[in-house]
Enzyme design. Structure first.
Site, PDB file in Angstrom:
ATOM      1  N   ASP A 201     -13.940 -12.703 -12.491  1.00  0.00           N
ATOM      2  CA  ASP A 201     -12.563 -13.200 -12.435  1.00  0.00           C
ATOM      3  C   ASP A 201     -11.603 -12.076 -12.872  1.00  0.00           C
ATOM      4  O   ASP A 201     -11.879 -11.340 -13.830  1.00  0.00           O
ATOM      5  CB  ASP A 201     -12.435 -14.410 -13.370  1.00  0.00           C
ATOM      6  CG  ASP A 201     -10.988 -14.784 -13.588  1.00  0.00           C
ATOM      7  OD1 ASP A 201     -10.350 -15.256 -12.630  1.00  0.00           O
ATOM      8  OD2 ASP A 201     -10.470 -14.563 -14.701  1.00  0.00           O
TER       9      ASP A 201
ATOM     10  N   ASP B  79      -3.024  -8.354  -7.458  1.00  0.00           N
ATOM     11  CA  ASP B  79      -2.708  -8.830  -6.104  1.00  0.00           C
ATOM     12  C   ASP B  79      -3.377 -10.180  -5.840  1.00  0.00           C
ATOM     13  O   ASP B  79      -4.282 -10.290  -5.007  1.00  0.00           O
ATOM     14  CB  ASP B  79      -3.201  -7.756  -5.104  1.00  0.00           C
ATOM     15  CG  ASP B  79      -2.881  -8.107  -3.666  1.00  0.00           C
ATOM     16  OD1 ASP B  79      -2.022  -8.976  -3.427  1.00  0.00           O
ATOM     17  OD2 ASP B  79      -3.504  -7.497  -2.769  1.00  0.00           O
TER      18      ASP B  79
ATOM     19  N   SER C  79      -6.607  -2.047  -0.764  1.00  0.00           N
ATOM     20  CA  SER C  79      -6.106  -1.282  -1.913  1.00  0.00           C
ATOM     21  C   SER C  79      -7.184  -0.441  -2.615  1.00  0.00           C
ATOM     22  O   SER C  79      -6.924   0.715  -2.969  1.00  0.00           O
ATOM     23  CB  SER C  79      -5.403  -2.215  -2.907  1.00  0.00           C
ATOM     24  OG  SER C  79      -6.213  -3.324  -3.238  1.00  0.00           O
TER      25      SER C  79
ATOM     26  N   HIS D  90       0.819  -1.216   0.000  1.00  0.00           N
ATOM     27  CA  HIS D  90       0.000   0.000   0.000  1.00  0.00           C
ATOM     28  C   HIS D  90       0.855   1.269   0.000  1.00  0.00           C
ATOM     29  O   HIS D  90       0.431   2.294  -0.526  1.00  0.00           O
ATOM     30  CB  HIS D  90      -0.989  -0.047   1.174  1.00  0.00           C
ATOM     31  CG  HIS D  90      -1.974  -1.185   1.032  1.00  0.00           C
ATOM     32  ND1 HIS D  90      -2.529  -1.869   2.078  1.00  0.00           N
ATOM     33  CD2 HIS D  90      -2.488  -1.782  -0.100  1.00  0.00           C
ATOM     34  CE1 HIS D  90      -3.355  -2.810   1.620  1.00  0.00           C
ATOM     35  NE2 HIS D  90      -3.342  -2.776   0.300  1.00  0.00           N
TER      36      HIS D  90
ATOM     37  N   GLU E 179     -13.565  -8.608  -8.015  1.00  0.00           N
ATOM     38  CA  GLU E 179     -13.395  -9.463  -6.830  1.00  0.00           C
ATOM     39  C   GLU E 179     -14.386 -10.612  -6.988  1.00  0.00           C
ATOM     40  O   GLU E 179     -15.552 -10.384  -7.272  1.00  0.00           O
ATOM     41  CB  GLU E 179     -13.676  -8.652  -5.550  1.00  0.00           C
ATOM     42  CG  GLU E 179     -13.834  -9.453  -4.269  1.00  0.00           C
ATOM     43  CD  GLU E 179     -12.633 -10.336  -3.944  1.00  0.00           C
ATOM     44  OE1 GLU E 179     -11.487  -9.868  -3.964  1.00  0.00           O
ATOM     45  OE2 GLU E 179     -12.852 -11.541  -3.670  1.00  0.00           O
TER      46      GLU E 179
ATOM     47  N   HIS F  39      -7.734  -7.901  -8.015  1.00  0.00           N
ATOM     48  CA  HIS F  39      -8.123  -8.776  -6.898  1.00  0.00           C
ATOM     49  C   HIS F  39      -8.352  -7.832  -5.715  1.00  0.00           C
ATOM     50  O   HIS F  39      -7.456  -7.617  -4.893  1.00  0.00           O
ATOM     51  CB  HIS F  39      -7.026  -9.775  -6.556  1.00  0.00           C
ATOM     52  CG  HIS F  39      -6.634 -10.707  -7.666  1.00  0.00           C
ATOM     53  ND1 HIS F  39      -5.892 -10.301  -8.746  1.00  0.00           N
ATOM     54  CD2 HIS F  39      -6.873 -12.035  -7.840  1.00  0.00           C
ATOM     55  CE1 HIS F  39      -5.702 -11.351  -9.554  1.00  0.00           C
ATOM     56  NE2 HIS F  39      -6.276 -12.410  -9.025  1.00  0.00           N
TER      57      HIS F  39
HETATM   58  C1  LIG Z   1      -4.693 -10.586  -1.463  1.00  0.00           C
HETATM   59  S1  LIG Z   1      -6.403 -10.381  -1.524  1.00  0.00           S
HETATM   60  C2  LIG Z   1      -6.629  -8.758  -2.127  1.00  0.00           C
HETATM   61  C3  LIG Z   1      -6.254  -7.677  -1.198  1.00  0.00           C
HETATM   62  C4  LIG Z   1      -6.432  -6.285  -1.758  1.00  0.00           C
HETATM   63  N1  LIG Z   1      -5.816  -6.147  -3.077  1.00  0.00           N
HETATM   64  C5  LIG Z   1      -5.811  -5.255  -0.838  1.00  0.00           C
HETATM   65  O1  LIG Z   1      -4.628  -4.948  -0.978  1.00  0.00           O
HETATM   66  O2  LIG Z   1      -6.535  -4.765   0.025  1.00  0.00           O
HETATM   67  C6  LIG Z   1      -6.833 -11.328  -2.949  1.00  0.00           C
HETATM   68  C7  LIG Z   1      -8.307 -11.295  -3.288  1.00  0.00           C
HETATM   69  O3  LIG Z   1      -8.480 -11.914  -4.556  1.00  0.00           O
HETATM   70  C8  LIG Z   1      -9.747 -12.578  -4.582  1.00  0.00           C
HETATM   71  N2  LIG Z   1      -9.676 -13.540  -5.694  1.00  0.00           N
HETATM   72  C9  LIG Z   1      -9.166 -14.784  -5.704  1.00  0.00           C
HETATM   73  N3  LIG Z   1      -9.193 -15.303  -6.948  1.00  0.00           N
HETATM   74  C10 LIG Z   1      -9.716 -14.328  -7.746  1.00  0.00           C
HETATM   75  C11 LIG Z   1      -9.965 -14.236  -9.144  1.00  0.00           C
HETATM   76  N4  LIG Z   1      -9.684 -15.243  -9.976  1.00  0.00           N
HETATM   77  N5  LIG Z   1     -10.486 -13.093  -9.613  1.00  0.00           N
HETATM   78  C12 LIG Z   1     -10.783 -12.045  -8.797  1.00  0.00           C
HETATM   79  N6  LIG Z   1     -10.560 -12.083  -7.452  1.00  0.00           N
HETATM   80  C13 LIG Z   1     -10.041 -13.209  -6.944  1.00  0.00           C
HETATM   81  C14 LIG Z   1      -9.846 -13.164  -3.193  1.00  0.00           C
HETATM   82  O4  LIG Z   1     -11.199 -13.426  -2.863  1.00  0.00           O
HETATM   83  C15 LIG Z   1      -9.210 -12.059  -2.330  1.00  0.00           C
HETATM   84  O5  LIG Z   1     -10.191 -11.197  -1.820  1.00  0.00           O
END
Ligand SMILES: C[S@@+](CC[C@H](N)C(=O)[O-])C[C@H]1O[C@@H](n2cnc3c(N)ncnc32)[C@H](O)[C@@H]1O
Length: 278
Positions: free
Chosen positions: A143, A164, A100, A19, A118, A42
């Site tokens: 996705d 991410d 984020s 961040h 998400e 993500h």
């Molecule tokens: C590491 S966390 C994200 C944290 C966020 N970027 C932050 O910094 O606050 C990863 C997220 O990706 C989501 N996720 C997992 N596979 C995914 C996909 N194929 N497409 C979109 N989101 C996905 C998960 O549910 C999770 O909430």
């Protein structure tokens, strides 16, 4: 499989570095009047209560934002990041930590746009609720890589794409390389920031080498490890791999990490290194 929940990890040392880099890039993009787009592949839930059962179970935030919350930073990007977290906790007690997309929502101007994807059925509605009523925003339960194909390039041809993934599955590393190539092809003007964990050094270096091998120009490593490399002890560090960084970012992050590392851990090491030339 969607077992990963960021609520267990919000505000840990890896989030701090992720961040901090995000804030530095967004502040740089704001130096021009022209609007830009922030795209988060993500996105997570957006805002996290550090009093939640999940956060309290791991207490990971205590080793990250918990060590910084009251700190007065000299580096201006580090200072902006800490101030942003303080703003969300007006009582002066650390209760909430922004993910984020909420960091972006807080920093962006009204004409800048936000796009986020998400997949998680619990986190998506929490995320969408954070953006209710905001103009120039598109938040989809989609996705990440389908989102890249559907939503890039955005209207404004400058911006930041944050990638991410939770890296729960081995296939996610291949998906990342392919998705990144598609994204850069569609939106070559953007800065890309890819978060990565250091769990087992040789494996992550192979993934980073695969990013180098794409042939995409101008790649910068920003990494901080509170613990020395080791196998079998979980995540010892993390980084952001930045493609097409602002020209000020390497200098700025060297200054910021030199200040941040000893606060997070007496033995922390950090690297900011240009890995592929412009
Ligand atoms: C590491 S966390 C994200 C944290 C966020 N970027 C932050 O910094 O606050 C990863 C997220 O990706 C989501 N996720 C997992 N596979 C995914 C996909 N194929 N497409 C979109 N989101 C996905 C998960 O549910 C999770 O909430």
């Amino acid at each position: 499989m969607l077992s990963y929940r960021h609520s267990y990890h919000a505000g840990n040392h890896a989030d701090v570095v992720k961040h901090l880099v995000e804030v530095a890039i967004l502040e740089y993009l704001k130096k021009k009047d022209k609007p830009f787009c922030y795209h988060d592949t993500h996105a997570g839930a957006g805002l996290y209560s550090l009093q939640s059962e999940h956060a309290q179970k791991t207490s990971e935030y205590a080793g990250g934002i918990g060590k910084l919350f009251q700190y007065q930073a000299k580096n201006s990007s580090l200072n902006s990041y800490i101030k942003l977290v303080q703003q969300l906790n007006p009582t002066g007690t650390l209760q909430f930590y922004p993910g984020s997309p909420v960091i972006a929502k807080t920093l962006l101007r009204k004409d800048d746009s936000i796009q986020a994807t998400e997949l998680h059925p619990t986190d998506y509605p929490l995320l969408a609720a954070q953006f209710h009523g905001r103009r120039h925003c598109r938040i989809e339960q989609l996705d990440a890589y389908a989102g890249i194909r559907a939503m890039l390039p955005p209207l404004h041809k400058r911006g930041l794409v944050l990638i991410d993934p939770p890296y729960e599955l081995k296939t996610e590393y291949q998906d990342l390389i392919k998705g990144l190539q598609q994204a850069v092809q569609r939106f070559p003007q953007a800065t890309y920031a890819i978060w990565y964990p250091v769990i087992e050094r040789a494996s992550i270096e192979a993934v980073l080498q695969a990013i180098v091998d794409t042939g995409i120009r101008n790649q910068l490593r920003i990494e901080m490890c509170p613990l020395p490399d080791s196998e079998g002890f979980g995540m010892t560090g993390a980084g952001m791999w930045v493609i097409n960084p602002p020209f000020t970012l390497a200098y700025d992050m060297r200054d910021a990490l030199a200040e941040l590392a000893p606060i997070l851990s007496a033995n922390a090491t950090w690297t900011v290194q240009q890995e592929v030339a412009e």
